[in-house]
Structures are given as C-alpha cells and as structure tokens.
Design a protein around this motif. Structure first.
Motif, PDB file in Angstrom:
ATOM      1  N   ILE A 194      64.564 -12.309  22.723  1.00  0.00           N
ATOM      2  CA  ILE A 194      64.616 -10.757  22.752  1.00  0.00           C
ATOM      3  C   ILE A 194      65.383 -10.272  23.986  1.00  0.00           C
ATOM      4  O   ILE A 194      64.875 -10.630  25.023  1.00  0.00           O
ATOM      5  CB  ILE A 194      63.525 -10.117  22.553  1.00  0.00           C
ATOM      6  N   HIS A 195      66.569  -9.664  24.040  1.00  0.00           N
ATOM      7  CA  HIS A 195      67.200  -8.972  25.219  1.00  0.00           C
ATOM      8  C   HIS A 195      66.807  -7.456  24.709  1.00  0.00           C
ATOM      9  O   HIS A 195      66.661  -7.106  23.896  1.00  0.00           O
ATOM     10  CB  HIS A 195      68.682  -9.656  25.140  1.00  0.00           C
ATOM     11  N   SER A 196      67.681  -6.587  25.711  1.00  0.00           N
ATOM     12  CA  SER A 196      67.636  -5.367  25.552  1.00  0.00           C
ATOM     13  C   SER A 196      68.928  -4.567  26.248  1.00  0.00           C
ATOM     14  O   SER A 196      69.255  -5.001  27.099  1.00  0.00           O
ATOM     15  CB  SER A 196      66.564  -4.743  26.273  1.00  0.00           C
ATOM     16  N   GLN A 229      71.926  -2.871  32.332  1.00  0.00           N
ATOM     17  CA  GLN A 229      71.324  -4.142  32.366  1.00  0.00           C
ATOM     18  C   GLN A 229      70.608  -4.646  31.134  1.00  0.00           C
ATOM     19  O   GLN A 229      69.907  -3.590  30.493  1.00  0.00           O
ATOM     20  CB  GLN A 229      70.481  -4.380  33.901  1.00  0.00           C
ATOM     21  N   CYS A 230      70.463  -5.679  30.943  1.00  0.00           N
ATOM     22  CA  CYS A 230      69.350  -6.470  30.148  1.00  0.00           C
ATOM     23  C   CYS A 230      67.974  -5.675  30.484  1.00  0.00           C
ATOM     24  O   CYS A 230      67.487  -6.065  31.834  1.00  0.00           O
ATOM     25  CB  CYS A 230      69.348  -7.938  30.077  1.00  0.00           C
ATOM     26  N   SER A 231      67.213  -5.212  29.775  1.00  0.00           N
ATOM     27  CA  SER A 231      66.073  -4.725  30.081  1.00  0.00           C
ATOM     28  C   SER A 231      65.044  -5.162  29.047  1.00  0.00           C
ATOM     29  O   SER A 231      63.933  -4.448  29.057  1.00  0.00           O
ATOM     30  CB  SER A 231      66.217  -3.225  29.791  1.00  0.00           C
ATOM     31  N   GLU A 232      65.040  -6.258  29.010  1.00  0.00           N
ATOM     32  CA  GLU A 232      63.800  -7.334  28.267  1.00  0.00           C
ATOM     33  C   GLU A 232      63.675  -8.398  29.100  1.00  0.00           C
ATOM     34  O   GLU A 232      64.749  -9.170  28.931  1.00  0.00           O
ATOM     35  CB  GLU A 232      63.847  -7.234  26.910  1.00  0.00           C
ATOM     36  N   LEU A 233      62.606  -8.798  29.555  1.00  0.00           N
ATOM     37  CA  LEU A 233      62.495 -10.179  30.181  1.00  0.00           C
ATOM     38  C   LEU A 233      62.982 -11.264  29.259  1.00  0.00           C
ATOM     39  O   LEU A 233      62.322 -11.454  28.164  1.00  0.00           O
ATOM     40  CB  LEU A 233      61.171 -10.486  30.596  1.00  0.00           C
ATOM     41  N   CYS A 234      64.052 -12.093  29.435  1.00  0.00           N
ATOM     42  CA  CYS A 234      64.716 -13.064  28.478  1.00  0.00           C
ATOM     43  C   CYS A 234      64.771 -14.347  28.901  1.00  0.00           C
ATOM     44  O   CYS A 234      65.322 -15.364  28.335  1.00  0.00           O
ATOM     45  CB  CYS A 234      65.925 -12.515  28.142  1.00  0.00           C
ATOM     46  N   GLY A 235      64.276 -14.704  30.355  1.00  0.00           N
ATOM     47  CA  GLY A 235      64.555 -16.025  30.609  1.00  0.00           C
ATOM     48  C   GLY A 235      64.627 -15.900  32.182  1.00  0.00           C
ATOM     49  O   GLY A 235      64.685 -15.066  32.862  1.00  0.00           O
ATOM     50  N   ASP A 237      67.545 -16.025  33.813  1.00  0.00           N
ATOM     51  CA  ASP A 237      68.746 -15.334  34.396  1.00  0.00           C
ATOM     52  C   ASP A 237      68.638 -13.897  33.914  1.00  0.00           C
ATOM     53  O   ASP A 237      69.864 -13.484  33.755  1.00  0.00           O
ATOM     54  CB  ASP A 237      70.232 -16.085  34.111  1.00  0.00           C
ATOM     55  N   HIS A 238      67.685 -13.487  33.425  1.00  0.00           N
ATOM     56  CA  HIS A 238      67.532 -11.923  32.993  1.00  0.00           C
ATOM     57  C   HIS A 238      68.118 -11.106  33.896  1.00  0.00           C
ATOM     58  O   HIS A 238      68.559 -10.217  33.276  1.00  0.00           O
ATOM     59  CB  HIS A 238      65.974 -11.906  32.772  1.00  0.00           C
ATOM     60  N   ALA A 239      67.845 -11.299  35.273  1.00  0.00           N
ATOM     61  CA  ALA A 239      68.546 -10.140  36.112  1.00  0.00           C
ATOM     62  C   ALA A 239      70.175 -10.455  36.467  1.00  0.00           C
ATOM     63  O   ALA A 239      70.545  -9.689  36.963  1.00  0.00           O
ATOM     64  CB  ALA A 239      67.710 -10.288  37.316  1.00  0.00           C
ATOM     65  N   PHE A 240      70.557 -11.293  35.640  1.00  0.00           N
ATOM     66  CA  PHE A 240      71.943 -11.762  35.806  1.00  0.00           C
ATOM     67  C   PHE A 240      72.985 -11.446  34.574  1.00  0.00           C
ATOM     68  O   PHE A 240      73.857 -12.479  34.363  1.00  0.00           O
ATOM     69  CB  PHE A 240      72.066 -13.163  36.505  1.00  0.00           C
ATOM     70  N   MET A 241      72.360 -10.533  33.819  1.00  0.00           N
ATOM     71  CA  MET A 241      73.341 -10.369  32.500  1.00  0.00           C
ATOM     72  C   MET A 241      73.586  -8.884  32.385  1.00  0.00           C
ATOM     73  O   MET A 241      73.164  -8.108  31.470  1.00  0.00           O
ATOM     74  CB  MET A 241      72.668 -10.970  31.254  1.00  0.00           C
ATOM     75  N   PRO A 242      74.543  -8.534  33.470  1.00  0.00           N
ATOM     76  CA  PRO A 242      74.590  -6.876  33.435  1.00  0.00           C
ATOM     77  C   PRO A 242      75.517  -6.555  32.060  1.00  0.00           C
ATOM     78  O   PRO A 242      76.189  -7.425  31.473  1.00  0.00           O
ATOM     79  CB  PRO A 242      75.461  -6.777  34.629  1.00  0.00           C
TER      80      PRO A 242
HETATM   81 CU   LIG Z   1      68.280 -10.564  28.308  1.00  0.00          CU
END
Ligand SMILES: [Cu+2]
Length: 282
Positions: A194-196, A229-235, A237-242
């Motif tokens: 799950i991403h957001s 930004q992706c707004s669901e903790l997804c792994g 590199d969650h902080a690196f998928m703008p």
């Molecule tokens: Cu994500």
C-alpha cells in the motif's frame, strides 16, 4: 518567580520563531522552510480545505480561550483561601440546558461546511482526462488511457543530480503532466504494497492499494510544478518516491502527449513508408 521567567523565555522563543517564519508562511506546490499552515491552494478543493481549516482554527481558539478564562476565574475566586465555605449546589437546570445546547450548535455549525467539503471531494465532476497512477516500491508509474495508453515510470532525482532550484527529495525524472483548468480523474492503485498518492496543493491524498482501484480528482487552477510524496509507509525507500505534477497549457499538453506516444512507439509509421515496404520488388 522562576516560573514567570521560564514562561517569559518560552513566549519570547515562540515569538521569535513566529517572526522568522512570517516570510515563509506557505508555498505553492512544495513546502517552504519554517512554513506554518498548509501549502497554498492550486485547486478548488484545496481552497475549500484551507478555508475550512481557518474557520476551525477560529472555533477552537474561541473554545480554548473560554475554557482558560473559566479555569482562571475558578483558580482565583474559588480557591480554599478566597472561598473557605464552598457552595453545595449540585444542579442548575438552566446551566445544564445551555452546556448541552451550545456544543450542539457548535457541532452543527462545523458539520455543514464539513459535509459540503466532503461532497466536493467525493462527488467527482465529469473528467476531461484520466491518469492512472501506480505506486511501486519505490517509484510511481503513470498511464494515460485517454491518450493512447502510454505509460512511463517516474523516479526520484538523486541529490547529486539536482539542478539549481529543484527541491531535494521532491524532484523526479519524468513528471506527470496535465493541462491547466481541466478536471483530471486520477485512478490510483498499488503494484506491491500500500502506497498513498498525495499532492497537498491539490488537496488530494488517496491510498494506492494492490488489487484495488481508488479514484480521486483535481482541477489545477494554475500552471507550474506541484510536488507531493507517497504518504503511506511502504518500505525502506518510502521517503524517496516523490510525486511531481507539471501543469501546462492545452497546446503544451498536446505536444507532450505526442512526444510520449512517439517514445512509447504508439504512433503508426507514415503511410508512404508502408506503401514502399509493401511494394513488389522490381
Ligand atoms: Cu510508497
């Protein structure tokens, strides 16, 4: 006295922080240093979100001030020294009716604009364009079903490759491009976890769930770059998928679509080439 001096220090610190933040209250399309409040609106929904947020700020300020005043009155006038023989009153019908009805009125006053905003977000107008955004570990893919169904990946630009003015952690190699003042219907899904999908200036945030298509919409009211930004903790590199959306005029959008189609090999070869290829050998 030490309590007062500590309070004064806190107030002065808060004041200086606020003063330094004054120049950067908010930004459009991206956050700004020392930002207070929400990012500026670039869609009708976000404009309403900000208006509702500001309205709630007044309500909550009034309520907390009122409670604070009551507390101060009680502390000063009804402490054991000032009021040695306390009243034994346990009921007051008028007071009980007031403290039941007033909160109801406050809640209804909040509910009306709240539901209006909810309907605005969820009752999607007829779309001019559909884009499908797929969250993947750890980048986004965009698909344009109305424009030849081409698809491309959008990955973060590493710090060392950033050009002047490009924000860190928010810049991508291939932006999602949409026309200005058009209703964009966004289909959102996840390929793995799950991403957001969230872009603050458009007032959108919706989960990208594998095996399910969620949808939302926005109408960008000005051209430019809008980051999210992706707004669901997804792994890891969650902080690196703008997410970066470039809003352009209709002509630029049509040109961009043609280029993307060509890159995806979706444009058929010119007829003359086909005729030559199909001509019998002499
Ligand atoms: Cu994500």
């Amino acid at each position: 006295m030490p309590v007062f001096s500590r309070l004064t220090t806190c107030a002065l610190t808060a004041g200086s922080l606020l003063a330094s933040a004054a120049a950067a209250f908010a930004g459009v399309g991206q956050p700004s240093p020392w930002q207070l409040g929400l990012q500026d609106a670039a869609s009708p929904v976000m404009a309403d979100v900000i208006a509702f947020h500001n309205f709630l700020l007044w309500v909550i300020t009034a309520i907390t001030t009122f409670v604070l005043i009551l507390l101060v009155i009680i502390i000063v006038r009804f402490n054991a020294r000032a009021n040695p023989t306390p009243s034994r009153t346990t009921h007051n019908s008028v007071l009980e009716v007031i403290w039941t009805i007033v909160p109801v009125i406050i809640l209804v006053t909040i509910a009306v604009p709240s539901f209006r905003l909810l309907f605005l977000q969820l009752d999607e107008p007829k779309p001019d364009l559909t884009v499908k955004a797929t969250g993947k570990q750890w980048y986004w893919s965009y698909n344009y079903p109305d424009n030849g169904n081409f698809e491309f990946d959008s990955l973060i630009v590493a710090d060392k490759d950033l050009k002047a003015g490009q924000p860190r952690l928010l810049t991508v190699d291939n932006e999602m491009v949409v026309p200005v003042n058009k209703v964009v219907h966004v289909l959102v899904t996840g390929a793995d976890v799950i991403h957001s999908f969230a872009v603050p200036s458009f007032g959108i945030k919706i989960d990208a769930v594998p095996g399910r298509i969620n949808d939302t919409w926005f109408k960008a009211t000005s051209e430019g770059l809008f980051h999210g930004q992706c707004s669901e903790l997804c792994g890891k590199d969650h902080a690196f998928m703008p997410i970066t959306v470039r809003v352009v005029n209709d002509a630029d959008f049509a040109t961009w679509v043609e280029t993307e189609k060509k890159n995806a090999g979706l444009l058929s070869a010119p007829p003359i080439a086909l005729a030559t290829a199909g001509a019998p050998a002499q």
